[in-house]
Scaffold this motif. Structure first.
Motif, PDB file in Angstrom:
ATOM      1  N   GLU A 138       0.824  -1.207   0.000  1.00  0.00           N
ATOM      2  CA  GLU A 138       0.000   0.000   0.000  1.00  0.00           C
ATOM      3  C   GLU A 138       0.862   1.262   0.000  1.00  0.00           C
ATOM      4  N   GLN A 139       1.932   1.258   0.795  1.00  0.00           N
ATOM      5  CA  GLN A 139       2.827   2.410   0.824  1.00  0.00           C
ATOM      6  C   GLN A 139       3.522   2.592  -0.518  1.00  0.00           C
ATOM      7  N   LEU A 140       3.933   1.487  -1.131  1.00  0.00           N
ATOM      8  CA  LEU A 140       4.567   1.574  -2.448  1.00  0.00           C
ATOM      9  C   LEU A 140       3.572   2.088  -3.489  1.00  0.00           C
ATOM     10  N   GLN A 141       2.322   1.618  -3.410  1.00  0.00           N
ATOM     11  CA  GLN A 141       1.305   2.076  -4.352  1.00  0.00           C
ATOM     12  C   GLN A 141       1.013   3.561  -4.153  1.00  0.00           C
ATOM     13  N   GLU A 142       0.935   4.007  -2.907  1.00  0.00           N
ATOM     14  CA  GLU A 142       0.724   5.437  -2.636  1.00  0.00           C
ATOM     15  C   GLU A 142       1.873   6.263  -3.201  1.00  0.00           C
ATOM     16  N   PHE A 143       3.074   5.770  -3.039  1.00  0.00           N
ATOM     17  CA  PHE A 143       4.243   6.463  -3.586  1.00  0.00           C
ATOM     18  C   PHE A 143       4.169   6.499  -5.109  1.00  0.00           C
ATOM     19  N   LEU A 144       3.775   5.372  -5.709  1.00  0.00           N
ATOM     20  CA  LEU A 144       3.634   5.297  -7.166  1.00  0.00           C
ATOM     21  C   LEU A 144       2.560   6.256  -7.669  1.00  0.00           C
ATOM     22  N   ASP A 145       1.444   6.298  -6.977  1.00  0.00           N
ATOM     23  CA  ASP A 145       0.320   7.154  -7.389  1.00  0.00           C
ATOM     24  C   ASP A 145       0.532   8.618  -7.050  1.00  0.00           C
TER      25      ASP A 145
ATOM     26  N   ARG B 248      12.883  -2.348  -4.723  1.00  0.00           N
ATOM     27  CA  ARG B 248      13.014  -1.683  -6.016  1.00  0.00           C
ATOM     28  C   ARG B 248      12.403  -2.552  -7.117  1.00  0.00           C
ATOM     29  N   GLU B 249      12.616  -3.866  -7.043  1.00  0.00           N
ATOM     30  CA  GLU B 249      12.037  -4.787  -8.036  1.00  0.00           C
ATOM     31  C   GLU B 249      10.511  -4.853  -7.892  1.00  0.00           C
ATOM     32  N   VAL B 250      10.008  -4.907  -6.671  1.00  0.00           N
ATOM     33  CA  VAL B 250       8.555  -4.902  -6.448  1.00  0.00           C
ATOM     34  C   VAL B 250       7.961  -3.619  -7.026  1.00  0.00           C
ATOM     35  N   PHE B 251       8.602  -2.501  -6.753  1.00  0.00           N
ATOM     36  CA  PHE B 251       8.123  -1.215  -7.248  1.00  0.00           C
ATOM     37  C   PHE B 251       8.179  -1.162  -8.782  1.00  0.00           C
ATOM     38  N   ARG B 252       9.218  -1.739  -9.367  1.00  0.00           N
ATOM     39  CA  ARG B 252       9.340  -1.772 -10.828  1.00  0.00           C
ATOM     40  C   ARG B 252       8.179  -2.545 -11.444  1.00  0.00           C
ATOM     41  N   VAL B 253       7.843  -3.697 -10.854  1.00  0.00           N
ATOM     42  CA  VAL B 253       6.718  -4.497 -11.352  1.00  0.00           C
ATOM     43  C   VAL B 253       5.409  -3.739 -11.180  1.00  0.00           C
ATOM     44  N   MET B 254       5.221  -3.123 -10.019  1.00  0.00           N
ATOM     45  CA  MET B 254       4.005  -2.334  -9.785  1.00  0.00           C
ATOM     46  C   MET B 254       3.890  -1.210 -10.817  1.00  0.00           C
TER      47      MET B 254
ATOM     48  N   PRO C  36       6.783   9.167   3.716  1.00  0.00           N
ATOM     49  CA  PRO C  36       8.153   9.429   4.164  1.00  0.00           C
ATOM     50  C   PRO C  36       9.030   8.178   4.144  1.00  0.00           C
ATOM     51  N   GLY C  37      10.206   8.325   3.587  1.00  0.00           N
ATOM     52  CA  GLY C  37      11.198   7.269   3.625  1.00  0.00           C
ATOM     53  C   GLY C  37      11.150   6.264   2.485  1.00  0.00           C
ATOM     54  N   VAL C  38      10.073   6.271   1.680  1.00  0.00           N
ATOM     55  CA  VAL C  38       9.968   5.257   0.629  1.00  0.00           C
ATOM     56  C   VAL C  38      11.070   5.435  -0.414  1.00  0.00           C
ATOM     57  N   LYS C  39      11.285   6.656  -0.865  1.00  0.00           N
ATOM     58  CA  LYS C  39      12.311   6.883  -1.889  1.00  0.00           C
ATOM     59  C   LYS C  39      13.678   6.443  -1.383  1.00  0.00           C
ATOM     60  N   ASP C  40      14.014   6.828  -0.173  1.00  0.00           N
ATOM     61  CA  ASP C  40      15.302   6.424   0.391  1.00  0.00           C
ATOM     62  C   ASP C  40      15.400   4.903   0.504  1.00  0.00           C
ATOM     63  N   HIS C  41      14.300   4.272   0.911  1.00  0.00           N
ATOM     64  CA  HIS C  41      14.317   2.816   1.046  1.00  0.00           C
ATOM     65  C   HIS C  41      14.528   2.163  -0.319  1.00  0.00           C
ATOM     66  N   LEU C  42      13.826   2.662  -1.344  1.00  0.00           N
ATOM     67  CA  LEU C  42      13.975   2.099  -2.683  1.00  0.00           C
ATOM     68  C   LEU C  42      15.402   2.258  -3.199  1.00  0.00           C
ATOM     69  N   ASP C  43      16.030   3.375  -2.852  1.00  0.00           N
ATOM     70  CA  ASP C  43      17.412   3.607  -3.275  1.00  0.00           C
ATOM     71  C   ASP C  43      18.365   2.552  -2.714  1.00  0.00           C
TER      72      ASP C  43
END
Length: 80
Positions: free
Chosen positions: A11-18, A37-43, A24-31
């Protein structure tokens, strides 16, 4: 700096995507996290694919048909 003690939720990744809200912290975590990062890429790919689908219109009787199929308006023995 990674502010997540654990991986962000889907849900947090989807909110970040949308970009609906800042998570807070999602971009840093993905870095710093190849797994997320792979989950986010697929999403992201699924999101882009969904946005390419044509919109379809429902008929005038759509709501009535759905409600009749799910039995809306009928009494249930579970209701008090």
């Amino acid at each position: 700096m990674n502010t997540f003690l654990h991986h962000p939720t889907d849900e947090q990744l989807q909110e970040f995507l949308d970009r609906r809200e800042s998570v807070p912290g999602v971009k840093d975590h993905l870095d710093g996290c190849p797994r997320c990062r792979e989950v986010f890429r697929v999403m992201s790919r699924v999101d882009r694919a969904l946005h390419t689908l044509p919109l379809s219109r429902t008929g005038e009787d759509f709501t009535t048909t759905v409600m009749s199929r799910i039995g809306a308006g009928t009494s249930s023995p579970l209701l008090f």
